[in-house]
Every structure is written in structure tokens, then in C-alpha cells.
Write a protein that holds these residues in place. Structure first.
Motif, PDB file in Angstrom:
ATOM      1  N   THR A 128     -81.849 -20.397 -81.395  1.00  0.00           N
ATOM      2  CA  THR A 128     -82.266 -20.700 -82.861  1.00  0.00           C
ATOM      3  C   THR A 128     -81.420 -19.507 -83.517  1.00  0.00           C
ATOM      4  OG1 THR A 128     -84.327 -19.100 -82.549  1.00  0.00           O
ATOM      5  CG2 THR A 128     -84.569 -21.656 -82.297  1.00  0.00           C
ATOM      6  N   HIS A 129     -80.820 -18.488 -82.951  1.00  0.00           N
ATOM      7  CA  HIS A 129     -80.039 -17.425 -83.649  1.00  0.00           C
ATOM      8  C   HIS A 129     -81.088 -16.647 -84.415  1.00  0.00           C
ATOM      9  CE1 HIS A 129     -76.358 -19.419 -82.405  1.00  0.00           C
ATOM     10  NE2 HIS A 129     -76.515 -20.557 -83.010  1.00  0.00           N
ATOM     11  N   GLY A 130     -82.120 -16.242 -83.567  1.00  0.00           N
ATOM     12  CA  GLY A 130     -83.038 -15.113 -84.411  1.00  0.00           C
ATOM     13  C   GLY A 130     -84.370 -15.759 -84.740  1.00  0.00           C
ATOM     14  N   ALA A 131     -84.685 -16.864 -84.697  1.00  0.00           N
ATOM     15  CA  ALA A 131     -86.075 -17.146 -84.793  1.00  0.00           C
ATOM     16  C   ALA A 131     -87.114 -16.655 -83.890  1.00  0.00           C
ATOM     17  CB  ALA A 131     -86.343 -18.749 -85.006  1.00  0.00           C
ATOM     18  N   LYS A 132     -88.318 -16.693 -84.457  1.00  0.00           N
ATOM     19  CA  LYS A 132     -89.402 -15.867 -83.744  1.00  0.00           C
ATOM     20  C   LYS A 132     -90.355 -16.910 -83.281  1.00  0.00           C
ATOM     21  CE  LYS A 132     -92.606 -12.156 -84.465  1.00  0.00           C
ATOM     22  NZ  LYS A 132     -93.173 -11.085 -85.394  1.00  0.00           N
ATOM     23  N   LEU A 133     -91.002 -16.443 -81.985  1.00  0.00           N
ATOM     24  CA  LEU A 133     -91.970 -17.376 -81.459  1.00  0.00           C
ATOM     25  C   LEU A 133     -93.281 -16.625 -81.677  1.00  0.00           C
ATOM     26  CD1 LEU A 133     -90.604 -18.426 -78.002  1.00  0.00           C
ATOM     27  CD2 LEU A 133     -90.891 -19.672 -79.889  1.00  0.00           C
ATOM     28  N   GLN A 134     -94.270 -17.321 -82.264  1.00  0.00           N
ATOM     29  CA  GLN A 134     -95.619 -16.776 -82.702  1.00  0.00           C
ATOM     30  C   GLN A 134     -96.981 -17.286 -81.511  1.00  0.00           C
ATOM     31  OE1 GLN A 134     -96.818 -14.257 -84.921  1.00  0.00           O
ATOM     32  NE2 GLN A 134     -98.446 -14.659 -83.758  1.00  0.00           N
ATOM     33  N   GLY A 135     -97.259 -16.429 -81.056  1.00  0.00           N
ATOM     34  CA  GLY A 135     -98.300 -17.226 -79.838  1.00  0.00           C
ATOM     35  C   GLY A 135     -99.666 -17.000 -80.544  1.00  0.00           C
ATOM     36  N   LEU A 136    -100.408 -18.173 -80.058  1.00  0.00           N
ATOM     37  CA  LEU A 136    -101.837 -18.040 -80.641  1.00  0.00           C
ATOM     38  C   LEU A 136    -102.729 -18.335 -79.500  1.00  0.00           C
ATOM     39  CD1 LEU A 136    -101.491 -20.861 -83.647  1.00  0.00           C
ATOM     40  CD2 LEU A 136    -101.466 -18.347 -83.826  1.00  0.00           C
ATOM     41  N   PRO A 137    -103.999 -17.723 -79.683  1.00  0.00           N
ATOM     42  CA  PRO A 137    -104.800 -17.852 -78.331  1.00  0.00           C
ATOM     43  C   PRO A 137    -105.401 -18.968 -78.381  1.00  0.00           C
ATOM     44  CG  PRO A 137    -105.754 -16.637 -80.240  1.00  0.00           C
ATOM     45  CD  PRO A 137    -104.426 -16.827 -80.833  1.00  0.00           C
ATOM     46  N   GLY A 138    -106.044 -19.516 -77.159  1.00  0.00           N
ATOM     47  CA  GLY A 138    -106.746 -20.541 -76.966  1.00  0.00           C
ATOM     48  C   GLY A 138    -107.363 -20.813 -75.742  1.00  0.00           C
ATOM     49  N   THR A 139    -108.441 -21.370 -75.499  1.00  0.00           N
ATOM     50  CA  THR A 139    -109.051 -21.535 -74.117  1.00  0.00           C
ATOM     51  C   THR A 139    -108.222 -22.549 -73.297  1.00  0.00           C
ATOM     52  OG1 THR A 139    -111.359 -21.021 -74.789  1.00  0.00           O
ATOM     53  CG2 THR A 139    -111.078 -22.305 -72.888  1.00  0.00           C
ATOM     54  N   GLY A 140    -107.930 -22.249 -72.120  1.00  0.00           N
ATOM     55  CA  GLY A 140    -107.019 -23.422 -71.365  1.00  0.00           C
ATOM     56  C   GLY A 140    -105.732 -23.141 -71.647  1.00  0.00           C
ATOM     57  N   SER A 141    -105.304 -22.596 -72.413  1.00  0.00           N
ATOM     58  CA  SER A 141    -103.863 -22.207 -72.923  1.00  0.00           C
ATOM     59  C   SER A 141    -103.598 -23.362 -73.970  1.00  0.00           C
ATOM     60  CB  SER A 141    -102.823 -22.520 -71.755  1.00  0.00           C
ATOM     61  OG  SER A 141    -103.046 -21.434 -70.918  1.00  0.00           O
ATOM     62  N   LYS A 142    -104.784 -24.113 -74.260  1.00  0.00           N
ATOM     63  CA  LYS A 142    -104.583 -24.944 -75.319  1.00  0.00           C
ATOM     64  C   LYS A 142    -104.630 -24.239 -76.865  1.00  0.00           C
ATOM     65  CE  LYS A 142    -106.606 -29.216 -73.565  1.00  0.00           C
ATOM     66  NZ  LYS A 142    -107.456 -30.104 -73.778  1.00  0.00           N
ATOM     67  N   ILE A 143    -104.021 -24.959 -77.828  1.00  0.00           N
ATOM     68  CA  ILE A 143    -104.259 -24.378 -79.297  1.00  0.00           C
ATOM     69  C   ILE A 143    -105.336 -25.039 -79.953  1.00  0.00           C
ATOM     70  CG2 ILE A 143    -103.013 -24.120 -81.455  1.00  0.00           C
ATOM     71  CD1 ILE A 143    -100.388 -23.942 -80.130  1.00  0.00           C
ATOM     72  N   ASP A 144    -106.125 -24.224 -80.362  1.00  0.00           N
ATOM     73  CA  ASP A 144    -107.264 -24.803 -81.072  1.00  0.00           C
ATOM     74  C   ASP A 144    -107.071 -25.402 -82.463  1.00  0.00           C
ATOM     75  OD1 ASP A 144    -110.426 -25.513 -81.364  1.00  0.00           O
ATOM     76  OD2 ASP A 144    -109.908 -24.162 -83.064  1.00  0.00           O
ATOM     77  N   PRO A 145    -107.334 -26.690 -82.973  1.00  0.00           N
ATOM     78  CA  PRO A 145    -106.803 -27.071 -84.295  1.00  0.00           C
ATOM     79  C   PRO A 145    -107.522 -26.266 -85.547  1.00  0.00           C
ATOM     80  CG  PRO A 145    -107.302 -28.875 -82.941  1.00  0.00           C
ATOM     81  CD  PRO A 145    -107.608 -27.842 -82.106  1.00  0.00           C
TER      82      PRO A 145
END
Length: 358
Positions: free
Chosen positions: A98-115
Motif C-alpha cells: 500500500t506504500h505506507g498505509a497503516k494497519l489498526q488493530g481492534l480487540p475482540g473475543t475469539g479474535s473477532k471484531i465486535d460490531p
């Protein structure tokens, strides 16, 4: 008794046979051969999508990174779970492509993102030129904790993402296992639920080295031909990727492989769950099992020749914890895992448990 990964096993016989069968003779290079050209109508039929764009590549890292590059500009953010494979296991490939875009991690049980957590995070994000704007959401199916997002969960997450101007990517390294576990169609799990690009995995489920970027939106597909070539992932002898994928889809071989791997995981989980002091960190959602073992049992299994990985406890369910004297581990079954291998592992575990109780 190797349960370290579904990457450690070989390729399935139909796929190897297809490679040999399509080896003879001269065919156009760089994806212009009839077999590669025939993949597009095949995948369009499987996914019930007449405009689906199909880009075979050799690795999951290339599939994920190039897909995200088509979705996220250099100044943008890609949201994912904090344990996602794209976040932790691809050596910065998404950021590179992506030539420098960033990944932003979110927490969540079972490695799922909570809506609800996703909606709250997006609502709280400052809208200022100093803040990188989110442009994509990446969902892992299965997750890093072996969980399958349900169709309603994918739809809710996709709706939130789209309302905030984000495209939705699905890392489907174990997509087949999720489809087999949920009993749904590929279309229901992807574009019908709001997914814009799927990284469709085959290497973990019987292929030698074959993945596909499947794009459900024409505007996201237009640059991928060039991105794939520029990145060195347009194979000159593309027929060998196509041969694998053709055999993978033929007669629903991909689903048969996944169903078998899932059955072996269920057999393994049932046997382990019956042992004293053993509990599952998360329910089995596909072909991965995450037991919390007494440390003595963990040592006995390893000394007996069993191979598997330690695992992180970051996304355990509320109230669950790995206590002193316990170990959280990951066991993965594959299309080629035999019931005899599972039963040998369980026999070893039962013997160790009996010795500990004596």
C-alpha cells in the motif's frame, strides 16, 4: 502426530495429478492460457456473481497485501483485529504494497471484531488532516482463534464499514473450512453479506501453492492487473496455478477437503474435552482446536512426539484465563489428517492423564 499447521502437509492427489496432466505441450504465458482464462467463469458460477474479477496468485501474503493495496491509499488505515494474520504474520507486506498505509488493530473475543466496538471506534475517530482516514476493514475467516464469523456478523460489520466509507476485505485463508462449518454458500458469506474483496485460500486445504483475489466490485478490480504484475506475482507459467485451482473446484473437492479437516478437529476436541483438567478456550469453528491443558499433560504430549504450537490468551472469553500450571495451545487438522493420527494423539493424552491421576 503433527498438528502444527495445515501448511505442513502436502498437496492432495487430484491437484498433483492436474499439475502433471497440464504439464505437457506449449501454452500461452502470463495467464493467457485457456485453463487460466477458464477460471473466471468457474469462480463466477461458484460465487453466483456475473461480474466477479479473478486474480490467481501463489501465496496468501500476496493475495492479502495486493487486495488491500487496491482498497487503501498510502495515507489510509486498514482496520483489522489486533491478532489478524495481516497484522502479525506478513512481515509488513500490506504496508509495503500500500506504500505506507497503516494497519489498526481492534480487540475482540475469539479474535473477532465486535460490531459495536467497530462502530464506537469509527465514531470517535478525529476527522482531521493529521489523522489517517480509515479506508478498509479486513475480516479473517476463520479468525486467528479458529472462530467463524456468522453471516449476520459479517453483514453487520460490512454495513458499519460501508456507512463510514470503508471497503470490506475478507482474508479467507481457511474460507473453505468456514463455509463447511456454517453450511452456507460462498456467495452468502461474501458479497451478499457486504464483502467487496475476498482472498480465497487454497494452499492450506490441498493446493500446492495457489490463492485467488476475488473482487466483487469493478472499481476495486481495475488496478489489480497492474499491481499483481508490478509486484512480481503474475506467474509466467500461470497454467500451473490454474491447474491447481481447476482441480480444487472440480466436484467440490475444496469443500470435501474442508469437511474432512473439520470432522477431524471435532473428533480431536471431543476426545480432549473428556479428559480431566482440559477445557477448550473457544468452541471449534472449523479445523482448529485450542485446548487449555494441564502443564504436565502438555509436556507428556510433546515428549511423546506430538507437534503443535503454544498460543496467545489475548482474546479469551471474559472470565477465562490460563492459570499457572496450564498451557493454551493450538492444534490444527488438515484435509489429509487421518482418524488414526487423531486417535493416537488422544490415546497418548489419556495415558498421560491416567499416570497423572495415579
Amino acid at each position: 502426530m503433527n498438528f502444527a499447521s495445515d501448511n505442513v502437509v502436502g498437496a492432495s492427489a487430484p491437484i498433483l495429478e492436474a499439475i502433471v496432466r497440464h504439464n505437457a505441450g506449449a501454452l500461452p504465458a502470463y495467464g493467457a492460457d485457456p485453463l487460466t482464462l477458464g477460471l473466471t467463469p468457474r469462480f463466477r458460477e461458484v460465487f453466483e456473481h456475473g461480474d466477479l474479477a479473478v486474480f490467481p496468485v501463489a501465496t496468501g501474503t500476496a493475495s492479502n497485501a495486493l487486495a488491500l493495496a487496491a482498497m487503501v491509499p498510502p495515507f489510509g488505515l486498514c482496520l483489522c483485529h489486533e491478532e489478524a494474520h495481516v497484522m502479525e504474520d506478513e512481515c509488513g507486506a500490506p504496508e509495503f504494497y500500500t506504500h505506507g498505509a497503516k494497519l489498526q488493530g481492534l480487540p475482540g473475543t475469539g479474535s473477532k471484531i465486535d460490531p459495536a466496538a467497530l462502530a464506537a471506534w469509527l465514531a470517535a475517530l478525529p476527522r482531521h488532516v493529521k489523522q489517517m482516514p480509515p479506508r478498509a476493514l479486513s475480516l479473517s475467516q476463520l479468525t486467528e482463534s479458529g472462530q467463524a464469523y456468522g453471516l449476520d456478523e459479517i453483514a453487520r460489520l460490512s454495513d458499519i464499514a460501508h456507512r463510514h466509507g470503508l471497503s470490506v476485505h475478507m482474508d479467507g485463508a481457511r474460507f473453505a473450512n468456514a463455509v463447511a462449518a456454517l453450511g452456507c454458500s460462498p456467495a452468502e458469506m461474501t458479497w451478499k453479506a457486504g464483502v467487496d474483496i475476498l482472498s480465497f485460500g487454497a494452499s492450506k486445504n490441498g493446493a500446492l501453492a495457489a490463492e485467488v483475489i476475488l473482487v466483487f466490485r469493478a472499481d476495486l478490480a481495475e488496478t489489480l492487473e497492474y499491481r499483481r504484475k508490478r509486484a512480481g506475482h503474475l506467474l509466467s507459467k500461470g497454467r500451473f496455478l490454474a491447474a491447481q485451482l481447476d482441480a480444487y473446484l472440480a466436484g467440490d473437492h475444496w469443500l470435501a477437503n474442508a469437511r474432512h479437516a473439520n470432522r477431524m478437529a471435532a473428533r480431536l476436541a471431543e476426545g480432549l474435552g473428556a479428559l480431566p483438567g482440559v477445557r477448550l478456550a473457544w468452541p471449534v469453528g472449523g479445523n482448529e482446536v485450542f485446548p487449555i491443558l494441564p502443564a504436565a499433560l502438555d509436556r507428556a504430549l510433546r515428549q511423546g512426539g506430538a507437534l503443535y504450537y503454544d498460543w496467545t490468551s489475548r482474546s479469551l472469553p471474559p472470565g477465562e484465563a490460563v492459570a499457572e500450571g496450564e498451557a493454551l495451545v493450538r492444534l490444527i487438522t488438515a484435509f489429509s489428517t487421518g482418524a488414526d493420527e487423531v486417535d493416537a494423539f488422544l490415546d497418548l493424552a489419556r495415558q498421560a492423564s491416567r499416570r497423572a491421576a495415579a
